[in-house]
Design an enzyme around this catalytic site. Structure first.
Site, PDB file in Angstrom:
ATOM      1  N   LYS A   1       0.859  -1.192   0.000  1.00  0.00           N
ATOM      2  CA  LYS A   1       0.000   0.000   0.000  1.00  0.00           C
ATOM      3  C   LYS A   1       0.902   1.251   0.000  1.00  0.00           C
ATOM      4  CE  LYS A   1      -3.146  -2.809   2.649  1.00  0.00           C
ATOM      5  NZ  LYS A   1      -4.578  -2.937   2.774  1.00  0.00           N
TER       6      LYS A   1
ATOM      7  N   HIS B   1      -7.724  -3.629  -6.693  1.00  0.00           N
ATOM      8  CA  HIS B   1      -7.752  -3.788  -5.227  1.00  0.00           C
ATOM      9  C   HIS B   1      -8.955  -3.034  -4.664  1.00  0.00           C
ATOM     10  CE1 HIS B   1      -6.569  -3.390  -1.026  1.00  0.00           C
ATOM     11  NE2 HIS B   1      -5.807  -4.441  -1.238  1.00  0.00           N
TER      12      HIS B   1
ATOM     13  N   GLU C   1      -9.305  -1.141  -2.222  1.00  0.00           N
ATOM     14  CA  GLU C   1      -9.048   0.264  -1.867  1.00  0.00           C
ATOM     15  C   GLU C   1      -9.090   1.152  -3.108  1.00  0.00           C
ATOM     16  OE1 GLU C   1      -5.432  -0.457   0.317  1.00  0.00           O
ATOM     17  OE2 GLU C   1      -6.610  -1.434   1.879  1.00  0.00           O
TER      18      GLU C   1
ATOM     19  N   GLU D   1     -10.464 -11.281  -2.001  1.00  0.00           N
ATOM     20  CA  GLU D   1     -10.210 -10.466  -0.816  1.00  0.00           C
ATOM     21  C   GLU D   1     -11.530  -9.927  -0.279  1.00  0.00           C
ATOM     22  OE1 GLU D   1      -5.879  -9.015  -0.722  1.00  0.00           O
ATOM     23  OE2 GLU D   1      -7.080  -7.469  -1.641  1.00  0.00           O
TER      24      GLU D   1
ATOM     25  N   GLY E   1      -7.187  -5.474   6.396  1.00  0.00           N
ATOM     26  CA  GLY E   1      -6.651  -4.522   7.368  1.00  0.00           C
ATOM     27  C   GLY E   1      -7.451  -4.435   8.652  1.00  0.00           C
TER      28      GLY E   1
ATOM     29  N   SER F   1      -6.115  -9.931   6.107  1.00  0.00           N
ATOM     30  CA  SER F   1      -5.536 -10.200   7.429  1.00  0.00           C
ATOM     31  C   SER F   1      -4.838 -11.559   7.519  1.00  0.00           C
ATOM     32  CB  SER F   1      -6.612 -10.048   8.517  1.00  0.00           C
ATOM     33  OG  SER F   1      -7.099  -8.715   8.532  1.00  0.00           O
TER      34      SER F   1
END
Ligand code: PEP
Length: 249
Positions: free
Chosen positions: A11, A95, A97, A167, A173, A213
């Site tokens: 990241k 991703h 994010e 994911e 996270g 995680s």
């Protein structure tokens, strides 16, 4: 036999000097690790230092994003041929994010994956449901939609070089990992989506990584699931010892 991939997504952490130091340290911890492909994806600015530091090791460098055009007036963007020229072999696409904060869509994921493949990069294409979607029983609908709008538009020849990362957004996270059974079910569903679009050979060969995680103490039970072929690791990839422990699961 699918060779696992363990990929680290840094990241927006670490500068070029820190990246070089990390890769020297990691390289000494994974010299014997031939069972998996090892990939580190630092921020763009760290790529040259990371490529240089990883040169004589079994670690490959990837980027965290790309733009689908080769060059032009697109301020702030980086293209697939530029990443290849800088020494990247891999790139993360879609991703969560990027989807959440930067408006990435299944259509842009498709264009980016195709551009990465054309340049010779291996795209790690991310899919996954949000918490409210899981709680509403919509996990499989979300995964099917993301596959249909993204990777399923590729040709079989293109798809053969794609790696997928499942994911679940609620596990990224947060310290909250999917149980091995939950991850296994989602991976199995994704493999069946691939089977119905691309056929048995592609479905059986495709590597599907789990991300969310992943830590040294949970990686082994996750990787015991038959449809899990490696991991995309965020937080725990920032420390050489913990990332090496995940590589050596
Ligand atoms: C990720 O960034 O892709 C990720 C899975 O992060 P974390 O391991 O920190 O959940």
């Amino acid at each position: 036999m699918r060779r696992p991939v363990i990929a680290g997504n840094w990241k927006m952490y670490k500068n070029p000097g820190e990246a070089a130091g990390f890769l020297h340290d990691l390289a000494t911890l994974v010299t014997e690790s031939t069972h998996a492909e090892i990939v580190v994806c630092p921020p763009f600015i760290d790529v040259p230092a990371a490529v240089d530091a990883a040169r004589d090791s079994n670690i490959e460098i990837g980027a965290q994003d790309l733009f689908w055009l080769k060059e032009g007036a697109y301020t702030g963007e980086v293209s697939a041929p530029m990443l290849v020229a800088a020494g990247c072999r891999w790139v993360i696409v879609g991703h969560s994010e990027r989807r959440h904060y930067f408006g990435e869509t299944d259509e842009s994921v498709f264009k980016k994956a195709a551009a990465a493949l054309e340049a010779g990069l291996t795209p790690i294409v991310c899919v996954g449901e949000r918490l409210e979607e899981r709680e509403a029983g919509l996990t499989e609908n979300v995964l099917a939609t993301q596959c249909a709008g993204g990777i399923c538009g590729l040709t079989p020849e293109q798809f053969a070089r794609v790696v997928i990362a499942y994911e679940p957004v609620w596990a990224i996270g947060t310290g909250r990992t999917a149980t091995p059974e939950m991850a296994g079910q989602a991976h199995h569903f994704l493999r069946e989506q691939i089977r119905s679009r691309f056929g048995n050979e592609h479905a059986d060969a495709c590597r599907i990584l789990y991300g969310g995680s992943v830590k040294p103490d949970n990686v082994k039970s996750l990787m015991a699931q038959p449809d899990l072929d490696g991991a995309l690791v965020g937080g725990a990839s920032l420390d050489p010892a913990s990332f090496a422990a995940i590589v050596n699961f």
